[in-house]
Design a protein around this motif. Sequence first.
Motif, PDB file in Angstrom:
ATOM      1  N   VAL A 108      -2.705   2.069   5.926  1.00 13.56           N
ATOM      2  CA  VAL A 108      -3.240   0.727   5.715  1.00 13.56           C
ATOM      3  C   VAL A 108      -2.943  -0.152   6.930  1.00 13.56           C
ATOM      4  O   VAL A 108      -3.778  -0.967   7.336  1.00 13.56           O
ATOM      5  N   ASP A 109      -1.787   0.040   7.537  1.00 13.98           N
ATOM      6  CA  ASP A 109      -1.473  -0.701   8.759  1.00 13.98           C
ATOM      7  C   ASP A 109      -2.501  -0.413   9.850  1.00 13.98           C
ATOM      8  O   ASP A 109      -3.005  -1.318  10.509  1.00 13.98           O
ATOM      9  N   LEU A 137       1.572  -1.834  -1.889  1.00 14.22           N
ATOM     10  CA  LEU A 137       2.191  -0.551  -1.580  1.00 14.22           C
ATOM     11  C   LEU A 137       3.676  -0.733  -1.288  1.00 14.22           C
ATOM     12  O   LEU A 137       4.499   0.089  -1.698  1.00 14.22           O
ATOM     13  N   LEU A 138       4.006  -1.820  -0.615  1.00 15.14           N
ATOM     14  CA  LEU A 138       5.421  -2.094  -0.346  1.00 15.14           C
ATOM     15  C   LEU A 138       6.167  -2.355  -1.649  1.00 15.14           C
ATOM     16  O   LEU A 138       7.284  -1.885  -1.846  1.00 15.14           O
ATOM     17  N   PHE A 171      10.362  10.587 -16.260  1.00 17.72           N
ATOM     18  CA  PHE A 171      10.471  11.062 -14.881  1.00 17.72           C
ATOM     19  C   PHE A 171       9.358  12.073 -14.602  1.00 17.72           C
ATOM     20  O   PHE A 171       8.657  11.979 -13.611  1.00 17.72           O
ATOM     21  N   LEU A 182      13.599   3.762  -8.818  1.00 18.52           N
ATOM     22  CA  LEU A 182      13.574   4.994  -9.602  1.00 18.52           C
ATOM     23  C   LEU A 182      14.510   6.039  -9.006  1.00 18.52           C
ATOM     24  O   LEU A 182      15.245   6.717  -9.730  1.00 18.52           O
ATOM     25  N   ARG A 216       7.904   9.318  -1.756  1.00 20.08           N
ATOM     26  CA  ARG A 216       8.128   8.214  -0.842  1.00 20.08           C
ATOM     27  C   ARG A 216       7.556   8.526   0.536  1.00 20.08           C
ATOM     28  O   ARG A 216       7.012   7.647   1.203  1.00 20.08           O
ATOM     29  N   PHE A 243      -3.689  10.062   1.400  1.00 14.60           N
ATOM     30  CA  PHE A 243      -4.317  10.284   0.099  1.00 14.60           C
ATOM     31  C   PHE A 243      -4.303  11.762  -0.258  1.00 14.60           C
ATOM     32  O   PHE A 243      -4.563  12.129  -1.377  1.00 14.60           O
ATOM     33  N   HIS A 265      -3.406  -4.609  -0.162  1.00 14.77           N
ATOM     34  CA  HIS A 265      -2.989  -3.234  -0.426  1.00 14.77           C
ATOM     35  C   HIS A 265      -1.606  -2.994   0.156  1.00 14.77           C
ATOM     36  O   HIS A 265      -0.749  -2.393  -0.482  1.00 14.77           O
ATOM     37  N   ARG A 266      -1.426  -3.469   1.372  1.00 12.47           N
ATOM     38  CA  ARG A 266      -0.151  -3.287   2.038  1.00 12.47           C
ATOM     39  C   ARG A 266       0.991  -3.874   1.217  1.00 12.47           C
ATOM     40  O   ARG A 266       2.011  -3.232   0.978  1.00 12.47           O
ATOM     41  N   LYS A 305       5.332  -1.133  -4.453  1.00  9.36           N
ATOM     42  CA  LYS A 305       5.432   0.163  -5.101  1.00  9.36           C
ATOM     43  C   LYS A 305       6.614   0.945  -4.542  1.00  9.36           C
ATOM     44  O   LYS A 305       7.282   1.674  -5.257  1.00  9.36           O
ATOM     45  N   ARG A 306       6.843   0.758  -3.263  1.00 13.95           N
ATOM     46  CA  ARG A 306       7.949   1.476  -2.664  1.00 13.95           C
ATOM     47  C   ARG A 306       9.281   0.959  -3.177  1.00 13.95           C
ATOM     48  O   ARG A 306      10.219   1.713  -3.394  1.00 13.95           O
ATOM     49  N   ILE A 351      -5.842  -1.972   9.094  1.00 14.94           N
ATOM     50  CA  ILE A 351      -5.865  -3.405   9.402  1.00 14.94           C
ATOM     51  C   ILE A 351      -6.081  -3.608  10.895  1.00 14.94           C
ATOM     52  O   ILE A 351      -6.920  -4.404  11.306  1.00 14.94           O
ATOM     53  N   GLN A 354       9.743  -0.203  -6.102  1.00 15.36           N
ATOM     54  CA  GLN A 354       9.882   0.371  -7.442  1.00 15.36           C
ATOM     55  C   GLN A 354      10.308   1.827  -7.356  1.00 15.36           C
ATOM     56  O   GLN A 354      11.158   2.285  -8.114  1.00 15.36           O
ATOM     57  N   LEU A 355       9.718   2.524  -6.407  1.00 12.36           N
ATOM     58  CA  LEU A 355      10.058   3.930  -6.226  1.00 12.36           C
ATOM     59  C   LEU A 355      11.528   4.069  -5.843  1.00 12.36           C
ATOM     60  O   LEU A 355      12.239   4.937  -6.367  1.00 12.36           O
ATOM     61  N   ASP A 356      11.989   3.187  -4.988  1.00 13.76           N
ATOM     62  CA  ASP A 356      13.402   3.208  -4.596  1.00 13.76           C
ATOM     63  C   ASP A 356      14.290   2.959  -5.806  1.00 13.76           C
ATOM     64  O   ASP A 356      15.345   3.575  -5.958  1.00 13.76           O
ATOM     65  N   GLU A 413      -5.242   4.154  -6.062  1.00 17.15           N
ATOM     66  CA  GLU A 413      -3.830   4.522  -5.878  1.00 17.15           C
ATOM     67  C   GLU A 413      -2.912   3.488  -6.517  1.00 17.15           C
ATOM     68  O   GLU A 413      -1.838   3.817  -6.991  1.00 17.15           O
ATOM     69  N   LEU A 417       3.984   7.867   0.267  1.00 17.87           N
ATOM     70  CA  LEU A 417       3.738   6.433   0.194  1.00 17.87           C
ATOM     71  C   LEU A 417       3.845   5.813   1.581  1.00 17.87           C
ATOM     72  O   LEU A 417       3.036   4.969   1.965  1.00 17.87           O
ATOM     73  N   LEU A 452      10.681  12.673  -5.981  1.00 16.00           N
ATOM     74  CA  LEU A 452      10.526  11.238  -5.735  1.00 16.00           C
ATOM     75  C   LEU A 452      10.653  10.941  -4.243  1.00 16.00           C
ATOM     76  O   LEU A 452       9.934  10.095  -3.714  1.00 16.00           O
ATOM     77  N   LEU A 455       0.773   6.397   3.438  1.00 21.95           N
ATOM     78  CA  LEU A 455      -0.289   5.492   3.005  1.00 21.95           C
ATOM     79  C   LEU A 455      -0.110   4.111   3.631  1.00 21.95           C
ATOM     80  O   LEU A 455      -1.078   3.494   4.081  1.00 21.95           O
ATOM     81  N   ILE A 456       1.114   3.632   3.638  1.00 23.12           N
ATOM     82  CA  ILE A 456       1.384   2.323   4.241  1.00 23.12           C
ATOM     83  C   ILE A 456       1.012   2.354   5.723  1.00 23.12           C
ATOM     84  O   ILE A 456       0.415   1.422   6.251  1.00 23.12           O
TER      85      ILE A 456
END
Lengths: 252, 252
Positions: free
Chosen positions: B101-102, A87-88, B54, A97, B91, B123, A83-84, A90-91, B105, A93-95, A57, B94, B87, B97-98
């Motif tokens: 991962v939390d 991913l944050l 985009f 965008l 989010r 996923f 990963h966490r 990435k978020r 952990i 970056q997404l924001d 991912e 995403l 987008l 996914l976060i």
Amino acid sequence: MEYTVQKLGQLAGISARTLRYYDEIGLLKPTRINSSGYRIYCVTEVNRLQQILFYRELGVNLESIKEIMTSPAFDGTQALRDHRDKLLEKRVQLDALINNVDKSIKQTERKISMTDKEKFEGFKQKLVDDNEKKYGKEIRKKYGEDTVNASNVKIKGMTEEEYAKIQKLEEQMFMNLKAAMDTGNPAGEQAQKAADLHKQWLCFYWDQYSKEAHEGLAEMYVSDERFTAYYDKVQSGATEFLRDAIVIYTKS
Amino acid sequence: MEYTVQKLGQLAGISARTLRYYDEIGLLKPTRINSSGYRIYCVTEVNRLQQILFYRELGVNLESIKEIMTSPAFDGTQALRDHRDKLLEKRVQLDALINNVDKSIKQTERKISMTDKEKFEGFKQKLVDDNEKKYGKEIRKKYGEDTVNASNVKIKGMTEEEYAKIQKLEEQMFMNLKAAMDTGNPAGEQAQKAADLHKQWLCFYWDQYSKEAHEGLAEMYVSDERFTAYYDKVQSGATEFLRDAIVIYTKS
DNA sequence: CTTGACCTTCACGCAACGTAAAGGTTTAAG
DNA sequence: CTTAAACCTTTACGTTGCGTGAAGGTCAAG
């Protein structure tokens, strides 16, 4: 629980072919092969697959994933933490965008103009800015990564028009604050108006407003001398007065 | 401003090769070729490239991007708005996914336990993509993008509990449908119960329910063989029977 | 005992470029 | 003016991460 290729594929949202391919390249071998030659996967492999998908991912190629995960130094828990973080990122970056697309829409409506450079903001990774360096760490500790990150993005993508609006909001807030301090009552009309203006101002930087975060921020203003200096410029004790007003405001 | 391949590549964060490739496949032709054979890009192409990126970011393949953008019906501003929606959806995924991962952990810290299914939460993008590919176009045409997009979001954000509920609803609907077909009366109690269950099921996917859309969907079930096959599995002619029941249901 | 839904191993195909070769152009420095 | 670096060009083969058959074995249900 035991899985065949299809079963595991369905669970993880990938194809059976993908699992066979991962077996082929030695990235994810089945636990065992049954008497008919079927691939059988158990819990260890399920967890490994999850890790693989996290890496995938994040754009890591399969060869690298294999290398990372077969390393004797590989620490699954640490990997999850990494990963966490990624991913944050990435978020963020997404924001950026999303911000870009918002601006682009505004541009087509002739409301703002955009430089060519701005048009590609968010498609690539960027450096962190001043605000981040100065106050980032402290704020981050107190309010968590998400809020701050979102704030950075919003500042970056702000139009001049918006910026002017914010400046004006803050100015009005200062004026109300000063008038309120003359009355000496943080629960009074003027003070509550100042708190409200402060909230409005804040909402330009924060994606979601919460009373708790607002109050927390006010407390930080008082305890951090850089902020105290900033707000006390209107009058000595202004920061504490503002804090009191905000606390009352958030409780009402 | 005029750009050569490398300049534009740097601006947009892509390689010169990529720009040459986009020229080759006719996705993005340079404004002109100068006397030495160099590709020169101007503002129109810069904007077009932004749009392309985009779409690419959202996983659309280049051939489709070309098709979409060269269509006479292509509306740049509308496209930007669509990008925004997608987008935002991304989010949501995403965040899932976060969240995953939390939880993962925490699990390694023995604080919670996780089912294998939960391990792959977030996923499951692919499933939604598939859904989109298969039925997207038809549904989109009839009910507009918003409803479909909202539906996608809802599927993504669904908990296992909700999912189980939906499965059960559909199962009950099938049971009622079967029983109703034995009576042969689409206006009967059983058939109307089936139609109502179908509505309830639908409401999990649609943000707003309307009788017209419900009826329209039922008609599409009949005219689209993929849906017919799905509903006829209960019994031959079941799709038409369900359609009749729904039509009566929406009129009453 | 058959049917359909699984599974297996080849093996070729494909998108979206990366990379290298072989050569022309531009520009800044010596 | 020359020369090297840093561009540009086309051609062409390589790579990744699978998708998609083909050809054949396995398994549970009716």
